[in-house]
Design a protein around this motif. Structure first.
Motif, short mmCIF file in Angstrom:
data_model
loop_
_atom_site.label_atom_id
_atom_site.label_comp_id
_atom_site.label_asym_id
_atom_site.label_seq_id
_atom_site.Cartn_x
_atom_site.Cartn_y
_atom_site.Cartn_z
N VAL A 114 0.84 -1.19 0.00
CA VAL A 114 0.00 0.00 0.00
C VAL A 114 0.88 1.25 0.00
N GLY A 115 0.55 2.17 -0.90
CA GLY A 115 1.26 3.44 -0.95
C GLY A 115 0.32 4.60 -0.69
N ARG A 116 0.84 5.63 -0.02
CA ARG A 116 0.05 6.82 0.26
C ARG A 116 0.89 8.06 -0.01
N PHE A 117 0.25 9.09 -0.54
CA PHE A 117 0.97 10.36 -0.69
C PHE A 117 0.01 11.51 -0.40
N PRO A 118 0.36 12.39 0.55
CA PRO A 118 -0.52 13.51 0.91
C PRO A 118 -0.31 14.69 -0.02
N PHE A 119 -1.38 15.42 -0.28
CA PHE A 119 -1.27 16.59 -1.15
C PHE A 119 -0.45 17.72 -0.52
N ILE A 120 -0.22 17.66 0.80
CA ILE A 120 0.62 18.66 1.43
C ILE A 120 2.07 18.55 0.93
N GLY A 121 2.39 17.44 0.29
CA GLY A 121 3.72 17.27 -0.30
C GLY A 121 3.76 17.58 -1.79
N ASN A 122 2.65 18.09 -2.32
CA ASN A 122 2.55 18.37 -3.76
C ASN A 122 2.56 19.88 -3.99
N GLY A 123 3.53 20.35 -4.78
CA GLY A 123 3.70 21.78 -4.99
C GLY A 123 2.50 22.46 -5.61
N LYS A 124 1.87 21.84 -6.61
CA LYS A 124 0.73 22.45 -7.27
C LYS A 124 -0.46 22.59 -6.31
N ALA A 125 -0.69 21.57 -5.49
CA ALA A 125 -1.80 21.62 -4.54
C ALA A 125 -1.59 22.75 -3.53
N ILE A 126 -0.36 22.90 -3.08
CA ILE A 126 -0.06 23.98 -2.14
C ILE A 126 -0.25 25.33 -2.82
N ALA A 127 0.22 25.47 -4.06
CA ALA A 127 0.08 26.73 -4.80
C ALA A 127 -1.39 27.07 -5.01
N MET A 128 -2.23 26.05 -5.21
CA MET A 128 -3.67 26.25 -5.40
C MET A 128 -4.37 26.61 -4.10
N GLY A 129 -3.72 26.38 -2.99
CA GLY A 129 -4.36 26.58 -1.70
C GLY A 129 -5.26 25.42 -1.31
N GLU A 130 -5.00 24.23 -1.88
CA GLU A 130 -5.81 23.04 -1.59
C GLU A 130 -4.91 21.86 -1.25
N PRO A 184 4.63 21.37 -12.68
CA PRO A 184 3.91 21.00 -11.45
C PRO A 184 2.45 20.67 -11.74
N THR A 185 2.02 19.51 -11.33
CA THR A 185 0.62 19.12 -11.44
C THR A 185 0.20 18.38 -10.18
N VAL A 186 -1.09 18.40 -9.91
CA VAL A 186 -1.61 17.64 -8.78
C VAL A 186 -1.45 16.14 -9.05
N SER A 187 -1.43 15.75 -10.34
CA SER A 187 -1.33 14.33 -10.69
C SER A 187 -0.01 13.71 -10.27
N GLU A 188 0.99 14.51 -9.98
CA GLU A 188 2.26 13.95 -9.50
C GLU A 188 2.07 13.13 -8.22
N ALA A 189 1.03 13.46 -7.44
CA ALA A 189 0.74 12.71 -6.23
C ALA A 189 0.38 11.26 -6.56
N MET A 190 -0.19 11.03 -7.74
CA MET A 190 -0.51 9.67 -8.17
C MET A 190 0.77 8.86 -8.34
N HIS A 191 1.79 9.48 -8.94
CA HIS A 191 3.08 8.82 -9.15
C HIS A 191 3.74 8.51 -7.81
N VAL A 198 9.32 6.55 -2.49
CA VAL A 198 8.71 7.89 -2.52
C VAL A 198 9.79 8.95 -2.34
N ILE A 199 9.63 10.06 -3.04
CA ILE A 199 10.64 11.12 -3.03
C ILE A 199 10.30 12.27 -2.10
N HIS A 200 9.06 12.76 -2.14
CA HIS A 200 8.75 14.06 -1.53
C HIS A 200 8.09 14.00 -0.17
N ILE A 201 8.15 12.88 0.50
CA ILE A 201 7.77 12.80 1.92
C ILE A 201 8.79 11.93 2.63
#
Length: 464
Positions: free
Chosen positions: A374-390, A444-451, A461-464
């Motif tokens: 099982v893999g998990r990745f939070p959007f708080i680690g995604n640059g685009k999501a942070i830039a969007m404010g979500e 930067p895209t939100v879809s990077e969280a899928m990867h 995983v790289i960004h957490i």
């Protein structure tokens, strides 16, 4: 004299009209019978108008969050009548579009109610008066479904609403009770909450969005409560009492009974198939729990009669109906379509935060005997999501540890309903973790969280 066709489709929703168009493309002489609105419940009273309303509530939320983006506005307000009017206009535009598509493909459309009238025969009536007698080798039943009504919670058009009344409310309620937390209930609860109503969401099972992965359900529950919603799970509604302008619900939670009063109540406790008065009596069509039973090819057991969409088994989704429509018509035409794998049908809920999933949950995978990664990745680690404010939410992937098969993907957060198709394609192509990990996702895209969620399942995983 009866009119002759190669195929007659009963019902003009996303299953019926798609079936008719595909049949016409395959040079069948095709008719479609619709008793109400082309486009069916989905287009007129479901998928489309609810998304128009939810877009309005999203705008309202953003307008009240302007300070976070460096903006300011005074006297922010909305005209609720215009909000509803726009939603109906969107539905009307698309219904007209379906009419155009059917005309373009030379499908004969009958405005009325169709009923089986013997082998290969249908009688069409309107307001009890004969419209046409049709004869055909093949019939596809696509009559859809309607809201389930519980005793004591019958919609009255004023205080108690089904999804229909909730789409055209005559007033913006200050408080609201929603019974049922599936996709429909959660979307309406989210809409009215974000428009400013005080909302109580009641669910009989032990968690909201019960068909979703347990971690997703828990996250949405926490998000709803943080937004100001009251959420009651494992709750039993014992009684509903109406006054002139309010509804009081007696609800039992954990052995304790409480009363909740609100301006309006929405009942969203499932659907029942429209199997009545379509002539199934005396045929070999089998009905179980208000839904028609079919084989994988849509065949009902009655020669020449097929069924698709919400009239049949779950999942009860528009895109599932459209896919079934094409496969069933191609089978009738002698082609060899792939039978549908329901685990490859994505599900989407457009509340805030959005929810999307495909495949099976982690719990179901383990129940089936899979050893999982099982893999998990939070959007708080995604640059685009942070830039969007979500930055709230996460992506979860479930793999078979031995084969690398993607068993399921579950997402909650910004625009996940648009992204789930990536995992759906992966499952359809029988992709393993290797292909997903070696796919380049744009930045930067939100879809990077899928990867990253795939990488996390395999310790990379790289960004957490």
């Amino acid at each position: 004299m009866a009119e002759q066709f190669d195929l007659v489709v009963v019902g003009g929703g996303p299953g019926g009209y798609v079936a008719a168009i595909r049949a016409a493309q395959l040079k069948m002489k095709t008719a479609l019978v619709e008793r109400e609105n082309l486009g069916g419940i989905c287009l007129n009273w479901g998928c489309i108008p609810t998304k128009a309303l939810l877009r309005a509530s999203e705008i309202n939320h953003l307008l009240h969050s302007l300070d976070a983006y460096g903006f300011a506005a005074d006297n922010v307000r909305f005209d609720f009548e215009k909000v509803v009017k726009r939603s109906r206009a969107v539905a009307g535009q698309l219904s007209g579009g379906v009419k155009h598509l059917l005309r373009k493909n030379k499908v004969t459309v009958f405005d009325g109610h169709a009923k089986l009238n013997g082998p290969g025969k249908l009688a069409v009536t309107k307001d009890g008066k004969p419209v046409a007698d049709l004869e055909t080798k093949n019939i596809i039943l696509a009559t859809g479904a309607r809201a389930r009504v519980l005793p004591g919670m019958e919609p009255d058009g004023k205080l108690i609403w089904s999804y229909r009344e909730a789409l055209v409310p005559n007033t913006m309620p200050k408080s609201l009770i929603v019974v049922g937390s599936g996709a429909i209930g959660s979307e309406f609860a989210s809409f009215f909450l974000n428009m400013g109503a005080k909302v109580t969401l009641i669910e009989a099972l032990d968690r909201i969005l019960p068909v979703e992965d347990a971690e997703i359900s828990a996250f949405v529950n926490k998000a709803f409560v943080k937004q100001g919603m009251t959420v009651l799970t494992a709750a039993k509604v014992n009684a509903v009492r109406k006054t002139a302008d309010a509804v009081t619900v007696s609800v039992e939670v954990g052995g304790k009974t409480q009363e909740i009063t609100a301006d309006r109540l929405i009942s969203a406790v499932g659907i029942v198939g429209n199997v009545e008065d379509i002539g199934l009596e005396g045929t070999k069509v089998k009905v179980e729990r208000t839904h028609v039973v079919t084989d994988p090819a849509g065949f009902t057991g009655e020669p020449g009669v097929y069924a698709i969409g919400d009239l049949t088994g779950p999942p009860w989704l528009a895109h599932k109906a459209s896919h079934e429509a094409i496969a069933t018509v191609e089978g009738i035409a002698g082609m060899h379509p792939h039978h549908m794998d329901v685990t490859n049908i994505p599900g989407c809920t457009y509340c805030r935060p959005q929810v999307a999933s495909v495949g099976i949950t982690e719990a179901k995978a383990k129940e089936k005997g899979h050893e999982v990664r099982v893999g998990r990745f939070p959007f708080i680690g995604n640059g685009k999501a942070i830039a969007m404010g979500e930055p709230e939410g996460f992506v979860k992937t479930v793999f078979d540890a031995k084969t690398g098969e993607l068993l399921g993907a579950h997402m909650v957060g910004p625009e996940v309903t648009e992204m789930i198709q990536g995992y759906t394609i992966a499952r359809t192509l029988e992709t393993t973790e290797a292909e997903l990990m070696n796919t380049v996702f744009p930045h930067p895209t939100v879809s990077e969280a899928m990867h990253e969620a795939v990488l996390d399942a395999y310790g990379r995983v790289i960004h957490i």
